[in-house]
Design a protein around this motif. Structure first.
Motif, PDB file in Angstrom:
ATOM      1  N   VAL A  12       0.852  -1.189   0.000  1.00 44.43           N
ATOM      2  CA  VAL A  12       0.000   0.000   0.000  1.00 44.43           C
ATOM      3  C   VAL A  12       0.890   1.242   0.000  1.00 44.43           C
ATOM      4  CG1 VAL A  12      -1.848  -1.212   1.251  1.00 44.43           C
ATOM      5  CG2 VAL A  12      -0.188   0.131   2.528  1.00 44.43           C
ATOM      6  N   THR A  18      -4.687   2.929   5.391  1.00 44.58           N
ATOM      7  CA  THR A  18      -5.198   1.575   5.188  1.00 44.58           C
ATOM      8  C   THR A  18      -5.647   0.964   6.509  1.00 44.58           C
ATOM      9  OG1 THR A  18      -3.790   1.289   3.251  1.00 44.58           O
ATOM     10  CG2 THR A  18      -4.647  -0.712   4.290  1.00 44.58           C
ATOM     11  N   PHE A  65       0.120  -4.958   6.083  1.00 45.09           N
ATOM     12  CA  PHE A  65       0.245  -3.905   5.092  1.00 45.09           C
ATOM     13  C   PHE A  65       1.648  -3.334   5.183  1.00 45.09           C
ATOM     14  CE2 PHE A  65      -4.099  -3.677   6.931  1.00 45.09           C
ATOM     15  CZ  PHE A  65      -4.778  -4.226   5.854  1.00 45.09           C
ATOM     16  N   ASN A 129      -7.293   0.474  -1.517  1.00 45.52           N
ATOM     17  CA  ASN A 129      -6.071   0.269  -2.288  1.00 45.52           C
ATOM     18  C   ASN A 129      -6.308  -0.483  -3.588  1.00 45.52           C
ATOM     19  OD1 ASN A 129      -3.993   1.328  -0.336  1.00 45.52           O
ATOM     20  ND2 ASN A 129      -5.031  -0.178   0.942  1.00 45.52           N
TER      21      ASN A 129
END
Length: 150
Positions: A12, A18, A65, A129
């Motif tokens: 990401v 996120t 992430f 994303n």
């Protein structure tokens, strides 16, 4: 050899944004993060500084992430890799209708709840994303009996 667990690492651009989406919208718990530019771990959300990495969890499902820069520093091929892509995260859940009602306010669904030929009810949407999340529950509802309470 037996694989005992799988936890995807999703590239990401902004880990904090996120995590906020997965935490605030999807209800995932923040497990741990690593401050960008350091190796300092944090276990509180919101994090005190921008993150290069984070892990979230809901039930048995864990997702990680990591920023493009952090991944590319370890594996240069990620420097030009597109974020999102040809991956569907298939996530079992326990109340598809409630999830759908809650998420409908935040993101357009790619597929509304429907029953599949293989016995699940599913719905799919794209996260912030570009990753596709498919949530599923068994289409077969058990009827409570004296031996199996509701």
């Amino acid at each position: 050899m037996t694989v005992t667990s799988a936890t995807p690492v999703l590239m990401v651009e902004d880990v904090g944004r996120t995590v906020a989406f997965y935490h605030d919208v999807l209800g995932f718990a923040f497990v741990v993060g690593v401050i960008d530019g350091t190796r300092e771990s944090v276990t509180v959300w919101p994090a005190p500084a921008p993150l290069a990495f984070a892990m979230v969890q809901s039930g048995q499902a864990r997702l990680m992430f990591e920023t493009r820069a952090s991944l590319a520093a370890d594996m240069p091929r990620f420097a030009e890799t597109k974020i999102g892509g040809s991956l569907i995260l298939y996530l079992d859940c326990d109340d598809l209708d409630a999830l759908y009602a809650r998420l409908s306010e935040h993101a357009p669904f790619l597929k509304a709840p429907h029953t599949t030929f293989y016995g699940t009810r599913e719905c799919s949407f794209r996260d912030i994303n570009g990753y596709v999340l498919t949530f599923a529950e068994s289409a077969v509802k058990t009827i409570p009996t004296p031996e199996t309470p509701a």
